[in-house]
Design a protein around this motif. Structure first.
Motif, PDB file in Angstrom:
ATOM      1  N   ASP A  68       0.806  -1.230   0.000  1.00  8.58           N
ATOM      2  CA  ASP A  68       0.000   0.000   0.000  1.00  8.58           C
ATOM      3  C   ASP A  68       0.838   1.279   0.000  1.00  8.58           C
ATOM      4  O   ASP A  68       0.323   2.361  -0.233  1.00  8.58           O
ATOM      5  CB  ASP A  68      -1.009   0.000   1.170  1.00  8.58           C
ATOM      6  CG  ASP A  68      -0.347  -0.165   2.533  1.00  8.58           C
ATOM      7  OD1 ASP A  68       0.891  -0.333   2.595  1.00  8.58           O
ATOM      8  OD2 ASP A  68      -1.071  -0.129   3.540  1.00  8.58           O
TER       9      ASP A  68
ATOM     10  N   LEU B 261     -10.393  -9.122   0.595  1.00  9.69           N
ATOM     11  CA  LEU B 261     -10.434  -8.244  -0.573  1.00  9.69           C
ATOM     12  C   LEU B 261     -11.900  -7.997  -0.923  1.00  9.69           C
ATOM     13  O   LEU B 261     -12.658  -8.957  -1.117  1.00  9.69           O
ATOM     14  CB  LEU B 261      -9.741  -8.894  -1.771  1.00  9.69           C
ATOM     15  CG  LEU B 261      -8.221  -9.006  -1.733  1.00  9.69           C
ATOM     16  CD1 LEU B 261      -7.721  -9.686  -3.000  1.00  9.69           C
ATOM     17  CD2 LEU B 261      -7.564  -7.651  -1.577  1.00  9.69           C
ATOM     18  N   GLN B 262     -12.279  -6.729  -1.007  1.00 12.79           N
ATOM     19  CA  GLN B 262     -13.669  -6.389  -1.328  1.00 12.79           C
ATOM     20  C   GLN B 262     -14.092  -6.954  -2.674  1.00 12.79           C
ATOM     21  O   GLN B 262     -15.237  -7.333  -2.867  1.00 12.79           O
ATOM     22  CB  GLN B 262     -13.853  -4.870  -1.330  1.00 12.79           C
ATOM     23  CG  GLN B 262     -14.233  -4.355   0.016  1.00 12.79           C
ATOM     24  CD  GLN B 262     -14.528  -2.870  -0.018  1.00 12.79           C
ATOM     25  OE1 GLN B 262     -13.816  -2.097  -0.643  1.00 12.79           O
ATOM     26  NE2 GLN B 262     -15.572  -2.482   0.671  1.00 12.79           N
ATOM     27  N   SER B 263     -13.153  -6.995  -3.610  1.00 13.97           N
ATOM     28  CA  SER B 263     -13.468  -7.488  -4.958  1.00 13.97           C
ATOM     29  C   SER B 263     -13.431  -9.017  -5.036  1.00 13.97           C
ATOM     30  O   SER B 263     -13.710  -9.595  -6.078  1.00 13.97           O
ATOM     31  CB  SER B 263     -12.474  -6.902  -5.949  1.00 13.97           C
ATOM     32  OG  SER B 263     -11.151  -7.262  -5.563  1.00 13.97           O
TER      33      SER B 263
ATOM     34  N   TYR C 161     -16.511 -13.204  -0.335  1.00 12.02           N
ATOM     35  CA  TYR C 161     -15.423 -12.735   0.525  1.00 12.02           C
ATOM     36  C   TYR C 161     -14.619 -13.924   1.026  1.00 12.02           C
ATOM     37  O   TYR C 161     -15.173 -14.945   1.437  1.00 12.02           O
ATOM     38  CB  TYR C 161     -15.969 -11.955   1.711  1.00 12.02           C
ATOM     39  CG  TYR C 161     -16.692 -10.680   1.344  1.00 12.02           C
ATOM     40  CD1 TYR C 161     -16.263  -9.902   0.260  1.00 12.02           C
ATOM     41  CD2 TYR C 161     -17.783 -10.243   2.076  1.00 12.02           C
ATOM     42  CE1 TYR C 161     -16.917  -8.731  -0.074  1.00 12.02           C
ATOM     43  CE2 TYR C 161     -18.440  -9.062   1.753  1.00 12.02           C
ATOM     44  CZ  TYR C 161     -18.009  -8.312   0.664  1.00 12.02           C
ATOM     45  OH  TYR C 161     -18.653  -7.152   0.340  1.00 12.02           O
TER      46      TYR C 161
ATOM     47  N   VAL D  70      -2.785  -6.331   0.997  1.00 12.59           N
ATOM     48  CA  VAL D  70      -2.808  -7.231  -0.164  1.00 12.59           C
ATOM     49  C   VAL D  70      -1.642  -8.238  -0.135  1.00 12.59           C
ATOM     50  O   VAL D  70      -1.853  -9.420  -0.400  1.00 12.59           O
ATOM     51  CB  VAL D  70      -2.857  -6.434  -1.495  1.00 12.59           C
ATOM     52  CG1 VAL D  70      -2.765  -7.372  -2.690  1.00 12.59           C
ATOM     53  CG2 VAL D  70      -4.138  -5.609  -1.576  1.00 12.59           C
TER      54      VAL D  70
ATOM     55  N   ALA E 209     -11.808  -4.449   5.273  1.00 11.65           N
ATOM     56  CA  ALA E 209     -12.110  -4.625   3.845  1.00 11.65           C
ATOM     57  C   ALA E 209     -11.002  -3.922   3.051  1.00 11.65           C
ATOM     58  O   ALA E 209     -10.763  -2.738   3.254  1.00 11.65           O
ATOM     59  CB  ALA E 209     -13.472  -4.021   3.519  1.00 11.65           C
ATOM     60  N   ILE E 210     -10.336  -4.650   2.192  1.00  9.30           N
ATOM     61  CA  ILE E 210      -9.214  -4.088   1.419  1.00  9.30           C
ATOM     62  C   ILE E 210      -9.622  -3.929  -0.034  1.00  9.30           C
ATOM     63  O   ILE E 210     -10.143  -4.855  -0.646  1.00  9.30           O
ATOM     64  CB  ILE E 210      -7.967  -4.998   1.545  1.00  9.30           C
ATOM     65  CG1 ILE E 210      -7.512  -5.035   3.011  1.00  9.30           C
ATOM     66  CG2 ILE E 210      -6.844  -4.498   0.642  1.00  9.30           C
ATOM     67  CD1 ILE E 210      -6.444  -6.054   3.280  1.00  9.30           C
ATOM     68  N   GLU E 211      -9.388  -2.717  -0.560  1.00 11.40           N
ATOM     69  CA  GLU E 211      -9.683  -2.475  -1.975  1.00 11.40           C
ATOM     70  C   GLU E 211      -8.423  -2.743  -2.767  1.00 11.40           C
ATOM     71  O   GLU E 211      -7.322  -2.467  -2.325  1.00 11.40           O
ATOM     72  CB  GLU E 211     -10.132  -1.024  -2.176  1.00 11.40           C
ATOM     73  CG  GLU E 211     -11.550  -0.790  -1.686  1.00 11.40           C
ATOM     74  CD  GLU E 211     -12.002   0.621  -1.974  1.00 11.40           C
ATOM     75  OE1 GLU E 211     -11.874   1.048  -3.130  1.00 11.40           O
ATOM     76  OE2 GLU E 211     -12.493   1.282  -1.040  1.00 11.40           O
ATOM     77  N   ARG E 212      -8.594  -3.268  -3.971  1.00  4.38           N
ATOM     78  CA  ARG E 212      -7.430  -3.540  -4.832  1.00  4.38           C
ATOM     79  C   ARG E 212      -7.687  -2.913  -6.180  1.00  4.38           C
ATOM     80  O   ARG E 212      -8.700  -3.104  -6.777  1.00  4.38           O
ATOM     81  CB  ARG E 212      -7.248  -5.065  -4.955  1.00  4.38           C
ATOM     82  CG  ARG E 212      -6.239  -5.463  -5.984  1.00  4.38           C
ATOM     83  CD  ARG E 212      -5.042  -6.121  -5.351  1.00  4.38           C
ATOM     84  NE  ARG E 212      -4.105  -6.518  -6.402  1.00  4.38           N
ATOM     85  CZ  ARG E 212      -2.930  -5.924  -6.573  1.00  4.38           C
ATOM     86  NH1 ARG E 212      -2.544  -4.988  -5.783  1.00  4.38           N
ATOM     87  NH2 ARG E 212      -2.119  -6.332  -7.511  1.00  4.38           N
TER      88      ARG E 212
ATOM     89  N   GLU F  20     -11.239 -12.793  -4.505  1.00  7.77           N
ATOM     90  CA  GLU F  20      -9.945 -13.271  -4.996  1.00  7.77           C
ATOM     91  C   GLU F  20     -10.130 -14.014  -6.313  1.00  7.77           C
ATOM     92  O   GLU F  20     -11.207 -14.535  -6.599  1.00  7.77           O
ATOM     93  CB  GLU F  20      -9.294 -14.214  -3.962  1.00  7.77           C
ATOM     94  CG  GLU F  20      -8.853 -13.485  -2.716  1.00  7.77           C
ATOM     95  CD  GLU F  20      -8.133 -14.386  -1.705  1.00  7.77           C
ATOM     96  OE1 GLU F  20      -7.568 -15.427  -2.093  1.00  7.77           O
ATOM     97  OE2 GLU F  20      -8.143 -14.013  -0.521  1.00  7.77           O
TER      98      GLU F  20
END
Length: 184
Positions: free
Chosen positions: A80, A104-106, A120, A146, A181-184, A108
């Motif tokens: 990050d 990861l919010q999106s 999730y 990430v 929650a991690i955004e990528r 894997e």
């Protein structure tokens, strides 16, 4: 050079095996395999090379994904803060982890899984990994965000675990209590 043709797909029995430890010092053949894993992830992130060879972009790859059931992974991504983390490791192991979870919010993805599997994937927010580099020297990494998720995903491959095994089948997007929650 590895291409998508070298990557085995979901359903192949090797993906469900627990991979064997690599004896230290590693053999020349093992070093070559580990080097080719790292080369794939680096090449896959280069749009020209990826397009020319039809490579799906990835940030990590484990030896079982190329049908080599040995404990080897390669990871190439930025954290990050924009620092490049490029590691090829033999026998990586999570030696400590946080209680706190992250995901990861999106969701894997995986180079061995052709379709998108929504949901999730709960992971540890912070981990410490120990492994051995190409020269057989011990490496210890403290990871979060990430990179921590990526390392957990690749180490799971060494234990015959797929990312979607962690997704709640009844409610794939069920909030993970207290998780980041991690955004990528």
């Amino acid at each position: 050079m590895l291409t998508m043709d070298d990557i085995i797909r979901d359903g192949h029995p090797t993906l469900r095996k627990v991979a064997a430890e690599v004896a230290m010092p590693p053999s020349e053949e093992e070093k070559k395999i580990l080097g080719s894993l790292l080369e794939y992830v680096i090449n896959s992130q280069n749009s020209e090379i990826a397009e020319e060879y039809g490579l799906r972009p990835g940030i990590g790859l484990a030896a079982p994904q190329i049908n080599v059931s040995k404990r080897m992974i390669a990871v190439h991504l930025t954290d990050d803060k924009g620092n490049l983390l490029s590691h090829a490791l033999f026998n990586p192991k999570i030696i400590s982890h946080s209680v706190e979870k992250a995901y990861l919010q999106s969701g894997e993805g995986c180079l061995s899984v052709d379709e998108a599997i929504p949901g999730y994937v709960p992971r540890y927010a912070r981990i410490t990994v120990k492994g051995y580099n190409m020269d057989g020297e011990e490496v210890k990494l403290r990871l979060k965000g990430v990179p921590a998720i990526c390392f957990q995903h690749e180490i799971d491959h060494l234990n015959g675990i797929m990312f979607y095994d962690h997704i709640d089948k009844q409610d794939p997007f069920k909030p993970i209590e207290g998780a980041i929650a991690i955004e990528r």
